[in-house]
Structure formats: C-alpha cells, structure tokens
Design a protein around this motif. Structure first.
Motif, PDB file in Angstrom:
ATOM      1  N   HIS A 219      21.170  43.839 -43.882  1.00  0.00           N
ATOM      2  CA  HIS A 219      20.088  43.901 -42.897  1.00  0.00           C
ATOM      3  C   HIS A 219      20.646  43.583 -41.506  1.00  0.00           C
ATOM      4  O   HIS A 219      20.341  44.276 -40.514  1.00  0.00           O
ATOM      5  N   GLU A 220      21.472  42.557 -41.428  1.00  0.00           N
ATOM      6  CA  GLU A 220      22.084  42.207 -40.147  1.00  0.00           C
ATOM      7  C   GLU A 220      23.075  43.275 -39.691  1.00  0.00           C
ATOM      8  O   GLU A 220      23.223  43.515 -38.486  1.00  0.00           O
TER       9      GLU A 220
ATOM     10  N   GLU B 120      24.287  32.299 -39.606  1.00  0.00           N
ATOM     11  CA  GLU B 120      25.384  32.720 -38.750  1.00  0.00           C
ATOM     12  C   GLU B 120      26.735  32.459 -39.407  1.00  0.00           C
ATOM     13  O   GLU B 120      27.674  33.256 -39.282  1.00  0.00           O
ATOM     14  N   VAL B 121      26.849  31.349 -40.128  1.00  0.00           N
ATOM     15  CA  VAL B 121      28.090  31.029 -40.829  1.00  0.00           C
ATOM     16  C   VAL B 121      28.402  32.095 -41.879  1.00  0.00           C
ATOM     17  O   VAL B 121      29.555  32.522 -42.029  1.00  0.00           O
ATOM     18  N   ILE B 122      27.383  32.531 -42.613  1.00  0.00           N
ATOM     19  CA  ILE B 122      27.595  33.584 -43.609  1.00  0.00           C
ATOM     20  C   ILE B 122      28.139  34.844 -42.945  1.00  0.00           C
ATOM     21  O   ILE B 122      29.064  35.494 -43.465  1.00  0.00           O
ATOM     22  N   LEU B 123      27.613  35.197 -41.804  1.00  0.00           N
ATOM     23  CA  LEU B 123      28.084  36.397 -41.116  1.00  0.00           C
ATOM     24  C   LEU B 123      29.546  36.255 -40.697  1.00  0.00           C
ATOM     25  O   LEU B 123      30.328  37.207 -40.821  1.00  0.00           O
ATOM     26  N   LEU B 124      29.932  35.078 -40.220  1.00  0.00           N
ATOM     27  CA  LEU B 124      31.330  34.881 -39.851  1.00  0.00           C
ATOM     28  C   LEU B 124      32.229  34.909 -41.085  1.00  0.00           C
ATOM     29  O   LEU B 124      33.312  35.512 -41.064  1.00  0.00           O
ATOM     30  N   LEU B 125      31.792  34.279 -42.161  1.00  0.00           N
ATOM     31  CA  LEU B 125      32.600  34.230 -43.384  1.00  0.00           C
ATOM     32  C   LEU B 125      32.770  35.599 -44.025  1.00  0.00           C
ATOM     33  O   LEU B 125      33.678  35.794 -44.826  1.00  0.00           O
ATOM     34  N   THR B 126      31.904  36.542 -43.686  1.00  0.00           N
ATOM     35  CA  THR B 126      32.006  37.890 -44.251  1.00  0.00           C
ATOM     36  C   THR B 126      32.494  38.904 -43.220  1.00  0.00           C
ATOM     37  O   THR B 126      32.282  40.107 -43.383  1.00  0.00           O
TER      38      THR B 126
ATOM     39  N   ALA C  21      28.605  37.045 -34.956  1.00  0.00           N
ATOM     40  CA  ALA C  21      28.207  35.752 -35.523  1.00  0.00           C
ATOM     41  C   ALA C  21      28.229  34.679 -34.440  1.00  0.00           C
ATOM     42  O   ALA C  21      29.223  34.519 -33.728  1.00  0.00           O
ATOM     43  N   GLN C  22      27.145  33.946 -34.340  1.00  0.00           N
ATOM     44  CA  GLN C  22      27.020  32.907 -33.319  1.00  0.00           C
ATOM     45  C   GLN C  22      27.390  31.545 -33.927  1.00  0.00           C
ATOM     46  O   GLN C  22      26.538  30.749 -34.307  1.00  0.00           O
ATOM     47  N   VAL C  23      28.694  31.342 -34.020  1.00  0.00           N
ATOM     48  CA  VAL C  23      29.253  30.153 -34.657  1.00  0.00           C
ATOM     49  C   VAL C  23      30.325  29.565 -33.748  1.00  0.00           C
ATOM     50  O   VAL C  23      31.129  30.302 -33.162  1.00  0.00           O
TER      51      VAL C  23
ATOM     52  N   SER D  94      42.374  36.368 -40.429  1.00  0.00           N
ATOM     53  CA  SER D  94      42.347  36.531 -41.891  1.00  0.00           C
ATOM     54  C   SER D  94      41.337  37.586 -42.323  1.00  0.00           C
ATOM     55  O   SER D  94      40.365  37.869 -41.618  1.00  0.00           O
ATOM     56  N   ASP D  95      41.572  38.165 -43.477  1.00  0.00           N
ATOM     57  CA  ASP D  95      40.689  39.209 -44.017  1.00  0.00           C
ATOM     58  C   ASP D  95      39.453  38.544 -44.610  1.00  0.00           C
ATOM     59  O   ASP D  95      39.533  37.857 -45.617  1.00  0.00           O
ATOM     60  N   ARG D  96      38.308  38.774 -43.992  1.00  0.00           N
ATOM     61  CA  ARG D  96      37.039  38.234 -44.477  1.00  0.00           C
ATOM     62  C   ARG D  96      36.045  39.353 -44.726  1.00  0.00           C
ATOM     63  O   ARG D  96      34.829  39.120 -44.732  1.00  0.00           O
ATOM     64  N   SER D  97      36.536  40.546 -44.947  1.00  0.00           N
ATOM     65  CA  SER D  97      35.663  41.712 -45.068  1.00  0.00           C
ATOM     66  C   SER D  97      34.843  41.653 -46.343  1.00  0.00           C
ATOM     67  O   SER D  97      35.286  41.202 -47.386  1.00  0.00           O
TER      68      SER D  97
END
Length: 211
Positions: free
Chosen positions: A108-109, A178-184, A190-192, A207-210
């Motif tokens: 969704h994001e 926002e943390v989830i968005l950065l981690l993925t 992501a506003q972190v 690092s690869d967080r895709s």
C-alpha cells in the motif's frame, strides 16, 4: 479486524482511485503490475517460485499476462478486494493475517508514496502497536543481511529491540510503520532517524534490505 484486512480494503480503494498506470516504488512496476503480483501471490502457487523483487520469470510472466487478460483492471481490483480465492492457502483461518499484514501494508505504501503529492498516513495508535509486534516477530529476519548491528527504538514503545547483533550498531528511531519501511528497503521515503557512527550508518544503508 487485522492489518491485512484493513490494508487490503484501503489498497483496493487506492488502486481504483489512482488507476492502472500509477507509479509505484517498485522499480519498473505500475499499479497494474503491483496488483498482478498480489493476485498471483495469493491465488496461483505455480507462479510464486518465479517471483522476485520487480521481476517475473518466463513462467510467472506468462501467468501474469493470462491473469491481466482475464478481466479489466477494475475487475481485478474487485477480485483482490474480495479476498483470497476459494482454493487459496490464505483461506486457512489466521493465515491471511499472519502472512499478509506486513505485505499489504508495505505494498500500500509502495503505491501511495510513489505519488508526487504523498504524505504519511495517520495510522492510529492501535495499528502502530500491531506493526510494532510485527517488527518484534520478523525484524530479525528483515535485518539478517545487515553487516552491522541493528536496534530499534519505536515511538510509543518503552523498550528498544535488538534485531541484529554486532560490535558496531545503528539505532533506528521512529514510528513502527516507518521502521518497517526502512527495514524493507524503502530508504528514500522512510521517515526514520538512523543513529550511529557515520561509517556504521553507511554500511547499514548500503546493505540489501529489499522485499
């Protein structure tokens, strides 16, 4: 209701509102491609092995083409909004919530934050709490490829959570959403706040967080 239920409904509404050609954060994917990915993922197990980030292999692409030819974009949106098909494994009680809450929130994001006038949604305290629980359950898996240690301090949560050990550590500070968005891998939106030594931060960000 689960995050998966709420995000499915919201995503379907925004897909209809923005249309099939709307951009997404997934490189090379329009809203139509994103919708096709979601429908194949939950209804066509033969297509799943060929899925990768932003890419379909030949078999999956053929099944994607057949799906898109089976109905209009609005019909496919309605199919997604209706929920998993009759023979989908996601019809098993509890599995839709467990497997799709993070997936649908992120997708969704991916749609909303690719639009030129996007603004962060106000998700509410209850949803943020649910997303914090998801980070506690799956955050270690999301951070597993980090070359440095990762800990998170989530807004509204009292205790920090270590997701990945290391001698050098970055601390991620922000709302669970926002943390989830950065981690993925949604780094650009992501506003972190990422805290740590500059070299450690740089290693984490490379690092690869895709997903």
């Amino acid at each position: 209701m689960s995050i998966a239920h709420d995000e499915r409904a919201g995503l379907a509404a925004d897909l209809s509102r923005l249309g099939p050609d709307a951009p997404t954060l997934c490189k090379g994917w329009t809203a139509r491609d994103l919708l096709t990915h979601l429908l194949l993922r939950e209804n066509d197990p033969l297509a799943v092995p060929g899925m990768a980030v932003n890419v379909f292999d030949a078999v999956t692409q053929a099944r994607a083409d057949r799906l898109e030819a089976s109905g209009s974009f609005e019909n496919l949106v309605a199919r997604f909004a209706h929920g998993p098909g009759r023979f989908s494994v996601f019809r098993i009680p509890g599995l839709d919530s467990a497997a799709n809450s993070m997936e649908y929130f992120i997708r969704h994001e991916d749609l909303l934050r690719a639009q030129p006038d996007w603004r962060p949604r106000e998700l509410g305290h209850r949803t943020e709490l649910r997303l914090a629980d998801i980070i506690r359950k799956y955050g270690r898996a999301l951070a597993r490829r980090s070359p440095v240690g990762v800990r998170v301090e989530m807004t509204g949560q009292t205790d920090p959570v270590t997701l990945h050990p290391g001698d050098r550590i970055v601390t991620l500070v922000g709302k669970p959403s926002e943390v989830i968005l950065l981690l993925t891998g949604r780094t650009s939106v992501a506003q972190v706040d990422v805290l740590g030594e500059p070299a450690t931060i740089a290693a984490f960000m490379r690092s690869d967080r895709s997903l």
